[in-house]
Design a protein around this motif. Structure first.
Motif, PDB file in Angstrom:
ATOM      1  N   SER A 195       0.789  -1.270  -0.042  1.00  0.00           N
ATOM      2  CA  SER A 195      -0.081  -0.049   0.066  1.00  0.00           C
ATOM      3  C   SER A 195       0.880   1.285   0.001  1.00  0.00           C
ATOM      4  CB  SER A 195      -1.030   0.026   1.370  1.00  0.00           C
ATOM      5  OG  SER A 195      -0.304   0.002   2.417  1.00  0.00           O
ATOM      6  N   SER A 199       0.976   4.271  -2.958  1.00  0.00           N
ATOM      7  CA  SER A 199       1.194   5.896  -2.790  1.00  0.00           C
ATOM      8  C   SER A 199       2.172   6.517  -3.231  1.00  0.00           C
ATOM      9  CB  SER A 199       0.763   6.005  -1.188  1.00  0.00           C
ATOM     10  OG  SER A 199       2.136   5.668  -0.505  1.00  0.00           O
ATOM     11  N   TRP A 200       3.305   5.757  -3.361  1.00  0.00           N
ATOM     12  CA  TRP A 200       4.341   6.556  -4.323  1.00  0.00           C
ATOM     13  C   TRP A 200       4.325   6.373  -5.693  1.00  0.00           C
ATOM     14  CZ3 TRP A 200       8.567   3.883  -0.927  1.00  0.00           C
ATOM     15  CH2 TRP A 200       8.673   4.462   0.566  1.00  0.00           C
ATOM     16  N   ASN A 202       2.065   5.106  -9.502  1.00  0.00           N
ATOM     17  CA  ASN A 202       0.527   4.482  -9.796  1.00  0.00           C
ATOM     18  C   ASN A 202       0.787   3.019 -10.274  1.00  0.00           C
ATOM     19  OD1 ASN A 202       2.114   4.634 -12.405  1.00  0.00           O
ATOM     20  ND2 ASN A 202       0.940   6.181 -13.341  1.00  0.00           N
TER      21      ASN A 202
END
Length: 262
Positions: A195, A199-200, A202
Motif C-alpha cells: 500500500s 501511494s508513491w 501508480n
C-alpha cells in the motif's frame, strides 16, 4: 636295515633340494615380499580417497529457502524460465524493451490507453485503405488479409490470471485461519508495504517495476548465487534475533485463551 634305507633316502632328498637351491637365484625374503606387493599394487585400480568437500556440502545445504532444484526448475522451466534467465538474449531484450516502450508512452509522454488504441486503429485502417485501393492497380487483386485475434488467446489469458488470483486469495485465507501469529504479522506487513508503494507510484509503474525485477533479479541471482545466499542468510539471522526479542518481551506476555475440551 630299514633305518639305514630311510637315512639314505633322506640324504638323497636333501642333496636334490640343495642342488635346486643352488640353481635358483638367491633373493632375500624381504625383496620377494616387496616385489609381490608392488605387483599387486600395480594391478589394483587406482581410486581417489574418500574426502568430504565442505564447500560443496555447504552449497547443497545453504540454498535459498532450502531448495534442491536448479533456479531454472524453480521458475517453472520451459520458455518462460528461458526468457527470465536470458537464455535467448534477443527474445529477453525484446520483451523488456517492449515493456519499457509501453511504460514510456504512458508515463513519460503522458499518453492514455484510449489514445494509444485509437492511434493504432487509425493506422491500421489507413494501411488497409491504401492497400485495397492500390493493390488492384498493381497486382490486379484488391483482397486485403483479415486480422483476427483467436478466441483461445483471451481464454488462456483469463484462465491464467484467474488461477493466480485464486492462489493469492487462498494463501491469504490460509494465513488468516491457521492461527500462526508470525505468518499473520508477516502477511500484514507485506500488504502494508504494498500500500505504501502504491501511494508513491501508480499501478502501471508498480507493474513495470515488478516486470523489470522479474527479468533482472533471477539472472543476477544465478550469476552471484553464493554471495546472495550468504547475505540473505545473515539478514534472516538478524531478523530472527529481533523476532525472538519481540516474542520474549511482548508476544509471550499476551494471554492466550484456553481451548474448550468437549
Amino acid at each position: 636295515m630299514s633305518e639305514h634305507s630311510g637315512s639314505a633316502t633322506e640324504k638323497i632328498m636333501n642333496n636334490i633340494m640343495d642342488t635346486i637351491a643352488d640353481k635358483l637365484p638367491k633373493q632375500k625374503s624381504d625383496n620377494i615380499m616387496s616385489n609381490i606387493m608392488d605387483t599387486i599394487s600395480d594391478k589394483l585400480p587406482k581410486q581417489k580417497s574418500g574426502h568430504f568437500d565442505q564447500a560443496s556440502v555447504s552449497d547443497k545445504v545453504n540454498k535459498m529457502f532450502g531448495r534442491q532444484r536448479s533456479l531454472h526448475g524453480v521458475l517453472g522451466g520451459g520458455k518462460s524460465a528461458d526468457v527470465l534467465l536470458w537464455r535467448n538474449k534477443k527474445i529477453s531484450s525484446s520483451v523488456l524493451g517492449l515493456a519499457t516502450a509501453i511504460w514510456v508512452f504512458f508515463e513519460w509522454l503522458d499518453y492514455h490507453f484510449l489514445t494509444i488504441i485509437s492511434f493504432v486503429l487509425v493506422l491500421g485502417m489507413v494501411v488497409q485503405f491504401v492497400w485495397s485501393n492500390f493493390s488492384s492497380k498493381l497486382n490486379g487483386s484488391s483482397k486485403v488479409p483479415r486480422v483476427e485475434i483467436p478466441d483461445e488467446l483471451f481464454v488462456n489469458v483469463a484462465v491464467a490470471i484467474g488461477g493466480q488470483v485464486n492462489k493469492f486469495l487462498g494463501f491469504l485465507q490460509d494465513v488468516s485461519c491457521e492461527r500462526n501469529l508470525k505468518h499473520f504479522v508477516v502477511a500484514i506487513v507485506g500488504l502494508w508495504a504494498a500500500s505504501v508503494a502504491g501511494s508513491w507510484f501508480n499501478f502501471l509503474t508498480v507493474i513495470y517495476i515488478g516486470f523489470v525485477c522479474a527479468h533482472t533479479l533471477p539472472v543476477l541471482y544465478e550469476k552471484y548465487e553464493d554471495q546472495v545466499d550468504e547475505f540473505l542468510y545473515s539478514i534472516l539471522g538478524l531478523l530472527r534475533d529481533q523476532y525472538q526479542k519481540l516474542d520474549s518481551g511482548v508476544l509471550s506476555r499476551i494471554p492466550k485463551g484456553n481451548k474448550k475440551t468437549e
